[in-house]
Motif scaffolding. Sequence first.
Motif, PDB file in Angstrom:
ATOM      1  N   LEU A 247     -10.483  23.898  10.436  1.00 49.03           N
ATOM      2  CA  LEU A 247      -9.201  23.742   9.745  1.00 49.03           C
ATOM      3  C   LEU A 247      -8.431  22.515  10.221  1.00 49.03           C
ATOM      4  O   LEU A 247      -7.541  22.035   9.520  1.00 49.03           O
ATOM      5  CB  LEU A 247      -8.343  24.991   9.951  1.00 49.03           C
ATOM      6  N   THR A 248      -8.747  22.016  11.411  1.00 53.21           N
ATOM      7  CA  THR A 248      -8.013  20.859  11.929  1.00 53.21           C
ATOM      8  C   THR A 248      -8.684  19.536  11.587  1.00 53.21           C
ATOM      9  O   THR A 248      -8.151  18.480  11.915  1.00 53.21           O
ATOM     10  CB  THR A 248      -7.869  20.940  13.469  1.00 53.21           C
ATOM     11  N   GLU A 249      -9.845  19.585  10.932  1.00 48.41           N
ATOM     12  CA  GLU A 249     -10.571  18.361  10.610  1.00 48.41           C
ATOM     13  C   GLU A 249     -10.448  18.068   9.112  1.00 48.41           C
ATOM     14  O   GLU A 249     -11.042  18.765   8.292  1.00 48.41           O
ATOM     15  CB  GLU A 249     -12.044  18.494  10.990  1.00 48.41           C
ATOM     16  N   PRO A 250      -9.695  17.048   8.731  1.00 45.74           N
ATOM     17  CA  PRO A 250      -9.622  16.682   7.314  1.00 45.74           C
ATOM     18  C   PRO A 250     -11.006  16.272   6.798  1.00 45.74           C
ATOM     19  O   PRO A 250     -11.840  15.753   7.549  1.00 45.74           O
ATOM     20  CB  PRO A 250      -8.660  15.488   7.297  1.00 45.74           C
ATOM     21  N   LEU A 251     -11.227  16.520   5.533  1.00 47.94           N
ATOM     22  CA  LEU A 251     -12.468  16.091   4.898  1.00 47.94           C
ATOM     23  C   LEU A 251     -12.218  14.841   4.074  1.00 47.94           C
ATOM     24  O   LEU A 251     -11.170  14.705   3.449  1.00 47.94           O
ATOM     25  CB  LEU A 251     -13.003  17.188   3.979  1.00 47.94           C
ATOM     26  N   VAL A 252     -13.177  13.950   4.057  1.00 49.53           N
ATOM     27  CA  VAL A 252     -13.137  12.796   3.163  1.00 49.53           C
ATOM     28  C   VAL A 252     -14.154  13.075   2.071  1.00 49.53           C
ATOM     29  O   VAL A 252     -15.359  13.073   2.313  1.00 49.53           O
ATOM     30  CB  VAL A 252     -13.478  11.488   3.911  1.00 49.53           C
ATOM     31  N   ASP A 253     -13.660  13.396   0.882  1.00 50.11           N
ATOM     32  CA  ASP A 253     -14.516  13.843  -0.207  1.00 50.11           C
ATOM     33  C   ASP A 253     -13.963  13.409  -1.555  1.00 50.11           C
ATOM     34  O   ASP A 253     -12.813  12.977  -1.655  1.00 50.11           O
ATOM     35  CB  ASP A 253     -14.639  15.365  -0.197  1.00 50.11           C
ATOM     36  N   THR A 254     -14.790  13.585  -2.561  1.00 49.85           N
ATOM     37  CA  THR A 254     -14.395  13.264  -3.925  1.00 49.85           C
ATOM     38  C   THR A 254     -13.818  14.516  -4.585  1.00 49.85           C
ATOM     39  O   THR A 254     -14.487  15.551  -4.643  1.00 49.85           O
ATOM     40  CB  THR A 254     -15.604  12.760  -4.737  1.00 49.85           C
TER      41      THR A 254
ATOM     42  N   GLN B  85     -11.019  10.696  -1.360  1.00 46.89           N
ATOM     43  CA  GLN B  85      -9.706  11.242  -1.034  1.00 46.89           C
ATOM     44  C   GLN B  85      -9.814  11.995   0.291  1.00 46.89           C
ATOM     45  O   GLN B  85     -10.911  12.369   0.703  1.00 46.89           O
ATOM     46  CB  GLN B  85      -9.200  12.182  -2.143  1.00 46.89           C
ATOM     47  N   THR B  86      -8.675  12.204   0.945  1.00 48.27           N
ATOM     48  CA  THR B  86      -8.646  12.951   2.208  1.00 48.27           C
ATOM     49  C   THR B  86      -8.055  14.323   1.935  1.00 48.27           C
ATOM     50  O   THR B  86      -6.985  14.427   1.329  1.00 48.27           O
ATOM     51  CB  THR B  86      -7.825  12.204   3.270  1.00 48.27           C
ATOM     52  N   VAL B  87      -8.758  15.372   2.367  1.00 50.63           N
ATOM     53  CA  VAL B  87      -8.392  16.750   2.045  1.00 50.63           C
ATOM     54  C   VAL B  87      -7.937  17.478   3.305  1.00 50.63           C
ATOM     55  O   VAL B  87      -8.654  17.519   4.307  1.00 50.63           O
ATOM     56  CB  VAL B  87      -9.594  17.493   1.422  1.00 50.63           C
TER      57      VAL B  87
ATOM     58  N   ALA C 211       0.855  -1.190   0.000  1.00 54.60           N
ATOM     59  CA  ALA C 211       0.000   0.000   0.000  1.00 54.60           C
ATOM     60  C   ALA C 211       0.887   1.234   0.000  1.00 54.60           C
ATOM     61  O   ALA C 211       1.879   1.290   0.732  1.00 54.60           O
ATOM     62  CB  ALA C 211      -0.906   0.005   1.226  1.00 54.60           C
ATOM     63  N   THR C 212       0.541   2.219  -0.820  1.00 57.59           N
ATOM     64  CA  THR C 212       1.330   3.448  -0.941  1.00 57.59           C
ATOM     65  C   THR C 212       0.433   4.664  -0.756  1.00 57.59           C
ATOM     66  O   THR C 212      -0.631   4.758  -1.389  1.00 57.59           O
ATOM     67  CB  THR C 212       2.025   3.533  -2.312  1.00 57.59           C
ATOM     68  N   ILE C 213       0.855   5.588   0.099  1.00 58.55           N
ATOM     69  CA  ILE C 213       0.146   6.855   0.299  1.00 58.55           C
ATOM     70  C   ILE C 213       0.735   7.908  -0.634  1.00 58.55           C
ATOM     71  O   ILE C 213       1.958   8.066  -0.709  1.00 58.55           O
ATOM     72  CB  ILE C 213       0.255   7.324   1.755  1.00 58.55           C
ATOM     73  N   PHE C 214      -0.146   8.624  -1.336  1.00 55.90           N
ATOM     74  CA  PHE C 214       0.252   9.700  -2.242  1.00 55.90           C
ATOM     75  C   PHE C 214      -0.313  11.035  -1.757  1.00 55.90           C
ATOM     76  O   PHE C 214      -1.368  11.084  -1.126  1.00 55.90           O
ATOM     77  CB  PHE C 214      -0.277   9.441  -3.658  1.00 55.90           C
ATOM     78  N   LEU C 215       0.397  12.122  -2.099  1.00 59.46           N
ATOM     79  CA  LEU C 215      -0.072  13.479  -1.846  1.00 59.46           C
ATOM     80  C   LEU C 215      -0.091  14.267  -3.150  1.00 59.46           C
ATOM     81  O   LEU C 215       0.665  13.987  -4.082  1.00 59.46           O
ATOM     82  CB  LEU C 215       0.847  14.209  -0.860  1.00 59.46           C
ATOM     83  N   ALA C 216      -0.949  15.288  -3.205  1.00 60.23           N
ATOM     84  CA  ALA C 216      -0.949  16.255  -4.305  1.00 60.23           C
ATOM     85  C   ALA C 216      -1.570  17.544  -3.785  1.00 60.23           C
ATOM     86  O   ALA C 216      -2.272  17.552  -2.769  1.00 60.23           O
ATOM     87  CB  ALA C 216      -1.723  15.729  -5.514  1.00 60.23           C
TER      88      ALA C 216
ATOM     89  N   ALA D  97      -5.146  23.367  -0.668  1.00 62.30           N
ATOM     90  CA  ALA D  97      -5.173  22.161   0.169  1.00 62.30           C
ATOM     91  C   ALA D  97      -4.223  21.124  -0.389  1.00 62.30           C
ATOM     92  O   ALA D  97      -3.873  21.138  -1.578  1.00 62.30           O
ATOM     93  CB  ALA D  97      -6.594  21.588   0.231  1.00 62.30           C
ATOM     94  N   VAL D  98      -3.824  20.220   0.472  1.00 64.14           N
ATOM     95  CA  VAL D  98      -3.106  19.009   0.073  1.00 64.14           C
ATOM     96  C   VAL D  98      -4.078  17.842   0.229  1.00 64.14           C
ATOM     97  O   VAL D  98      -4.794  17.758   1.238  1.00 64.14           O
ATOM     98  CB  VAL D  98      -1.860  18.790   0.959  1.00 64.14           C
ATOM     99  N   ILE D  99      -4.119  16.973  -0.772  1.00 66.02           N
ATOM    100  CA  ILE D  99      -4.978  15.796  -0.673  1.00 66.02           C
ATOM    101  C   ILE D  99      -4.114  14.538  -0.604  1.00 66.02           C
ATOM    102  O   ILE D  99      -2.966  14.522  -1.057  1.00 66.02           O
ATOM    103  CB  ILE D  99      -5.960  15.683  -1.854  1.00 66.02           C
ATOM    104  N   ALA D 100      -4.694  13.511  -0.008  1.00 67.25           N
ATOM    105  CA  ALA D 100      -4.013  12.222   0.102  1.00 67.25           C
ATOM    106  C   ALA D 100      -4.932  11.119  -0.412  1.00 67.25           C
ATOM    107  O   ALA D 100      -6.156  11.209  -0.291  1.00 67.25           O
ATOM    108  CB  ALA D 100      -3.619  11.948   1.547  1.00 67.25           C
TER     109      ALA D 100
END
Length: 347
Positions: A206-213, A288-290, A170-175, A257-260
Amino acid sequence: MDSNTVSSQPALKADPMEGMAHSEAHYFNSYNHHGIHEEMLKDEVRTRSYRDAIYQNGHLFKDKVVLDVGCGTAILSMFAVKAGAKHVIGVDMSTIIDKAKEIVEVNGLSSKITLLQGKMEEVELPFPKVDIIISEWMGYFLLYESMLDTVLYARDKYLVPDGLIFPDKATIFLAGIEDGEYKEEKIGFWDNVWGFDYTPLKQTALTEPLVDTVDIKAVVTDPCGVLTLDLYKVQPADLAFTLPYSLTVRRNDFVHAVIAWFDIEFSACHKPIKFSTGPHTKYTHWKQTVFYLRDVLTCESGERITGILSNKPNDKNRRDLDIAISYKLESEDPGRQGSGSAEYKMC
């Protein structure tokens, strides 16, 4: 959002799963519900990848004892039997296992599948060792509310030498993404709520990541692989990490934002099978996680955003995560150089 769809919608759409469990008990109870299993089974990328990895490798499963960690409705257990497994043991904490037993029975597979309710660390398996471990253990951001600790326990206690794990990498990516409209809707909203200053909640937001498309058109940078986990070697301590990343900017734009996301690989297969949960591919229920940045970075093509990604399980509940991201725009224009850091909690 389908990357082939032209739309004026914001890059993100509200997530119905927002506000997930805060405790381990609630986490397991959430998997009692019909809806979450329906969503996972209807996730074609997820379910088809597992099916293909198992069905296309019957030579690996033939006459083998298989352990399904977190078996849910037992779909992976049944795939393994159909691929030729001698016997499959499915283990799950949730009461959904009662329905799984009914499903296994109506499909005529009760003699080949043993389903056990309880913690992996506490149940007694009918076999001392297993040849293959299968598990769909991944959570949002790969590690949030994941069952990886449990899979590693099962690996160390039950897997025979040279046994197989499906999947095993498994690999985690950022963009970086441009998402000003939705950030304003989600974060800027708190500046003026019906005439009142609600900025204390802005800091929380701002401290809560979003899980969104995320729409692929919102992605401003090339992706960067930050962490690859090899399930044959990784240890629980490795799930707390601090690693560098570097994102190359593709076009002149803003980064809000950075997404993962993560990619999964079944490398034991005769023909390796992979799938991605990124914005560039088909929808998965992981989305994705934002992570919204406090600053807006004004970037030009060819520049780089560098920083550090840190992650560790929360001290109170190890299924929750404490995440930190530092960021710095490396620009020759001193007027546009920016840097900062932010801390996030996934709970």
